[in-house]
Scaffold this active site. Sequence first.
Site, PDB file in Angstrom:
ATOM      1  N   TYR A   1      -6.973  -0.500  -6.700  1.00  0.00           N
ATOM      2  CA  TYR A   1      -6.307  -1.767  -6.347  1.00  0.00           C
ATOM      3  C   TYR A   1      -5.526  -1.709  -5.034  1.00  0.00           C
ATOM      4  O   TYR A   1      -5.414  -0.665  -4.438  1.00  0.00           O
ATOM      5  CB  TYR A   1      -5.500  -2.347  -7.502  1.00  0.00           C
ATOM      6  CG  TYR A   1      -4.365  -1.594  -8.139  1.00  0.00           C
ATOM      7  CD1 TYR A   1      -3.703  -0.542  -7.559  1.00  0.00           C
ATOM      8  CD2 TYR A   1      -3.935  -2.014  -9.409  1.00  0.00           C
ATOM      9  CE1 TYR A   1      -2.649   0.070  -8.194  1.00  0.00           C
ATOM     10  CE2 TYR A   1      -2.882  -1.388 -10.052  1.00  0.00           C
ATOM     11  CZ  TYR A   1      -2.241  -0.351  -9.438  1.00  0.00           C
ATOM     12  OH  TYR A   1      -1.190   0.247 -10.067  1.00  0.00           O
ATOM     13  N   GLU A   2      -5.087  -2.850  -4.620  1.00  0.00           N
ATOM     14  CA  GLU A   2      -4.398  -3.009  -3.322  1.00  0.00           C
ATOM     15  C   GLU A   2      -5.312  -2.557  -2.174  1.00  0.00           C
ATOM     16  O   GLU A   2      -4.847  -1.999  -1.177  1.00  0.00           O
ATOM     17  CB  GLU A   2      -3.093  -2.214  -3.360  1.00  0.00           C
ATOM     18  CG  GLU A   2      -2.006  -2.767  -2.464  1.00  0.00           C
ATOM     19  CD  GLU A   2      -1.700  -4.232  -2.706  1.00  0.00           C
ATOM     20  OE1 GLU A   2      -1.552  -4.639  -3.889  1.00  0.00           O
ATOM     21  OE2 GLU A   2      -1.644  -4.993  -1.731  1.00  0.00           O
ATOM     22  N   GLY A   3      -6.627  -2.888  -2.286  1.00  0.00           N
ATOM     23  CA  GLY A   3      -7.618  -2.434  -1.306  1.00  0.00           C
ATOM     24  C   GLY A   3      -8.165  -1.091  -1.743  1.00  0.00           C
ATOM     25  O   GLY A   3      -7.414  -0.113  -1.752  1.00  0.00           O
TER      26      GLY A   3
ATOM     27  N   ARG B   1       0.823  -1.215   0.000  1.00  0.00           N
ATOM     28  CA  ARG B   1       0.000   0.000   0.000  1.00  0.00           C
ATOM     29  C   ARG B   1       0.855   1.263   0.000  1.00  0.00           C
ATOM     30  O   ARG B   1       0.494   2.273  -0.595  1.00  0.00           O
ATOM     31  CB  ARG B   1      -0.961  -0.040   1.191  1.00  0.00           C
ATOM     32  CG  ARG B   1      -2.016  -1.100   0.975  1.00  0.00           C
ATOM     33  CD  ARG B   1      -2.955  -1.326   2.142  1.00  0.00           C
ATOM     34  NE  ARG B   1      -4.002  -2.258   1.702  1.00  0.00           N
ATOM     35  CZ  ARG B   1      -5.019  -2.675   2.454  1.00  0.00           C
ATOM     36  NH1 ARG B   1      -5.124  -2.260   3.693  1.00  0.00           N
ATOM     37  NH2 ARG B   1      -5.915  -3.499   1.966  1.00  0.00           N
TER      38      ARG B   1
ATOM     39  N   GLN C   1      -9.478   1.230   2.614  1.00  0.00           N
ATOM     40  CA  GLN C   1      -8.413   1.893   3.389  1.00  0.00           C
ATOM     41  C   GLN C   1      -9.008   2.709   4.531  1.00  0.00           C
ATOM     42  O   GLN C   1      -8.492   2.731   5.647  1.00  0.00           O
ATOM     43  CB  GLN C   1      -7.594   2.844   2.496  1.00  0.00           C
ATOM     44  CG  GLN C   1      -6.944   2.207   1.283  1.00  0.00           C
ATOM     45  CD  GLN C   1      -5.974   1.106   1.615  1.00  0.00           C
ATOM     46  OE1 GLN C   1      -5.227   1.212   2.589  1.00  0.00           O
ATOM     47  NE2 GLN C   1      -5.989   0.036   0.846  1.00  0.00           N
TER      48      GLN C   1
END
Lengths: 538, 538
Positions: B415-417, B287, B422
């Site tokens: 992406y990546e959460g 992240r 978040q």
Amino acid sequence: MSTTAATDLIFGLTRVVGLPALTERAGAPLAAEDIAQIVEEADRFCREVLQPDAMAADRAGAVYANGTVTTPPSYPAAYAKWVEGGWQSLSAPVDHGGQGLPAALWTAMVELGMAADASFMLGPLLTAGAIDCLHHYATPDQAARWLPRMVSGEWTGAMCLTEPGAGSDLGALKTRAEPLPGGRYALHGQKIFITWGEHDCTDNIVYLVLARLPDAPPGSKGISLFAATKVKEDGTRNALRCGGIEKKLGIHGSPTCVMLFEGAEAELVGEPHRGLHAMFAMMNNARLGVGTQGVAHGAAALRLAEAYAAERVQGGRPIAQHPDVARMLMEMRAVTLAARLLALETASCVDRHVLLGEEAAQTRLALLTPILKAWGTDRGVETASTGVQVHGGMGFIEDAGAAQVLRDARIAPIYEGTNGIQAIDLLVRKVAKDGGAEMRALLAEVRALPDARLRAAAEALERATATVLEAQGRDADAGQAVAVAYLDAAGWVLGGWMLARAAAAAPETYGAIADFYLRRLLPRATGRAAEIEGALAA
Amino acid sequence: MSTTAATDLIFGLTRVVGLPALTERAGAPLAAEDIAQIVEEADRFCREVLQPDAMAADRAGAVYANGTVTTPPSYPAAYAKWVEGGWQSLSAPVDHGGQGLPAALWTAMVELGMAADASFMLGPLLTAGAIDCLHHYATPDQAARWLPRMVSGEWTGAMCLTEPGAGSDLGALKTRAEPLPGGRYALHGQKIFITWGEHDCTDNIVYLVLARLPDAPPGSKGISLFAATKVKEDGTRNALRCGGIEKKLGIHGSPTCVMLFEGAEAELVGEPHRGLHAMFAMMNNARLGVGTQGVAHGAAALRLAEAYAAERVQGGRPIAQHPDVARMLMEMRAVTLAARLLALETASCVDRHVLLGEEAAQTRLALLTPILKAWGTDRGVETASTGVQVHGGMGFIEDAGAAQVLRDARIAPIYEGTNGIQAIDLLVRKVAKDGGAEMRALLAEVRALPDARLRAAAEALERATATVLEAQGRDADAGQAVAVAYLDAAGWVLGGWMLARAAAAAPETYGAIADFYLRRLLPRATGRAAEIEGALAA
């Protein structure tokens, strides 16, 4: 409770901006049922004819080869249905075959069409702008030769303003008009970014072209307006052609043309050297159309996001029930509805001016137009981006459609005067011109509504108005550097005003969405006001 | 005064986050000159090797045919230079051939690479994530077989998490791992959205795959982590293949693959059923990388916008001198610099934890990471969009490059959460978990700076923290519905904190930009705090 764009538009026209009463006063009454019927038919046309092919049209795009432009495969037939349905004539002047219906109804049509397929709808929107311009500035003879076929949709219109060195600064344009025998002119020059400048949906196109006469003074006071047709009256091709189309981020179905005028025969429209004046007079309507386009992008994004969020299950429930996704959907709904109602309010000023002769309505229109154009299109991009976010990973995949809405939406803050230009127009030509009087009058109406949050925001905007006026008088650059923040603050306040009015008219349907906006989105107005105070503090 | 990304990075590393002192305490001192030299070399590599072909790479895109993926024509040679320069090994563990340099330096490299060509840089970024994961969870034997070749860049790594029914909710994933004789497993399942899942830049790829063992409990507690290689140790192809790549809005040069595991031989990494745990442990770094990508998109947009605005003349002067364009450029610079410094601050927490063993740094890292990821990538999209706007009509034309930055930037909030995830991570797993203690500690540092505006914003955020904690305890959905607003408020405050620190360290260079931010952008924090109070008011 969730409503559709069409039901919101009917509600807004009938119960918020009061079109039935307005048209009754004008002596051509339109009942609420008439309005509902027209909007519903327009909605059906857009959903059945335009929307199904919009994604394929984006994929195919407009294609250029050897001076000709082929629009997406579905467009010629869809355009024929547009003409057949008489949609181009909706609010066009009765003298030239139009139905003479209110501008606010045309605004509803523009929103629905733009939400279904923005690339397609740009053709009719530009034609409407050209009709409007010729209706005001053409001689009766010119009008009789061009307007009936534009009003029917048999011919389209294209506006040729921008040149490579003349964008926001039209005073720099170089296209020349050389007198020909018989009062005609030959145009020489290159125009760029010409929407629907060439296409295969009609046999003829009327070009409105800004150019300089040989004796023209330099700068913006030396620009005249001309009209040229692709096919001349003798049936031969005029000396103008498309030199190529742009590869763009979005609106791929709409050909954005380089137009080359190589001695094209043209007629002067209006007075010599008064071309920019004619263009500016038309700009309110064109900017109202683009602001409405912003609403439409929001509406299109919302339609896709709501469908996806209802169906996509994560963690055992549809994502529409996840609190943050629900928040995103509410933001999309609230902002889009606020902008939609503001577009109708702005359009109703056109109607109050044209149908009722209210001078005050024109002053109000002049104030609202740049706000709608810039705030509406900024919100269109933002809402389209939120729509992508609701889709998660799928939002980035072109098949889902959300990305196309974002790509298409991104042009609207740029064309028809960038949003920065709108903000300067608001500050300098509207607010500063009358010392803030019309803005204060508008804010007095906002403050008259019984909502403390709205009143506080209106007061903050009133203070910011005084601050920017003071700055503008002292240091024009300092004023212009906060113009965008000022316009944005005004947009958030006016959006709240429209929703509060909707909630007052139908609390059971619009109360919750108005409350959401006033709690969560209106603070952006005070944030912008604080930014202005901070920027201009010693 | 305008600075470059590289000079800002050197300044940030040496004068703001204090990397020379940090490394000296760790017993492996890096002098300011060493840092400058590495960043300048990285910058040169990115400008000379990656940037010149980035637009052509977007045009060509990654191409799929019969299970193979061809990256853009320039990529294999550029990748070879990446390996040759030893860039992959920069902050990789020394035990496996890495240089063991600080994470903050790698963050600088990621920003520069992403700004030059985001599609390319995603390959190395994903490899770095896989290295990090294996370094922590692989057995010494596994590490010895895979890591040296990943650290050199000879092999790349790919993370295989998402499935069609399992995105934000990884607990729903279905890929199965069946035991094979000899302690190995056969993977069966389909993974989607696999970045650089197949390509032609290296001979082998290491896949880290989340899957379920036969005896796995349902949900997120039954997921294990496996590693499979494209080419097995005996030199034959493993039973996995790329089933297609996505047609996306942006990052066209980066292949986003459907990966089909058809009995692929794999090894268990770490403990059974603890796969999500291993992934979450790695997520801070991933992240941090994506948040840095947001910075990079802003930097790329700024580079293009500054060049265009300096050269494009309207109204007799470069548009960079028009007040509203100057304002846009200042916003782009201020936001990008704030996010850049916040990325370095976050990365330095990794270094303080890893190199100095500071437990407190890990707590701080956990708090900052979701803020950087979401605020940084939202600002990346916003700045890219402003960059388009600076270009006017040219911004919408693909040739100008600004539109590509916007297209590329739009994936990072997803992406990546997703950024919504978040915000919930920040609220629930970070702030609520310790009753707001670490956030209050951070805000005490912010308030300690001698700027009244920053102190007021920090106080508003502290009140908002109490409000959201109270809401979260009473009604988790109500809390989560304001999580994004809360994270955004925190981002604006922390951005101001970083710029105020930069201004304190070098007032002549960074004083004006910090002042601009504190006057004009910091009010967004208080606006968001007001939104939270409004949303949660009775």
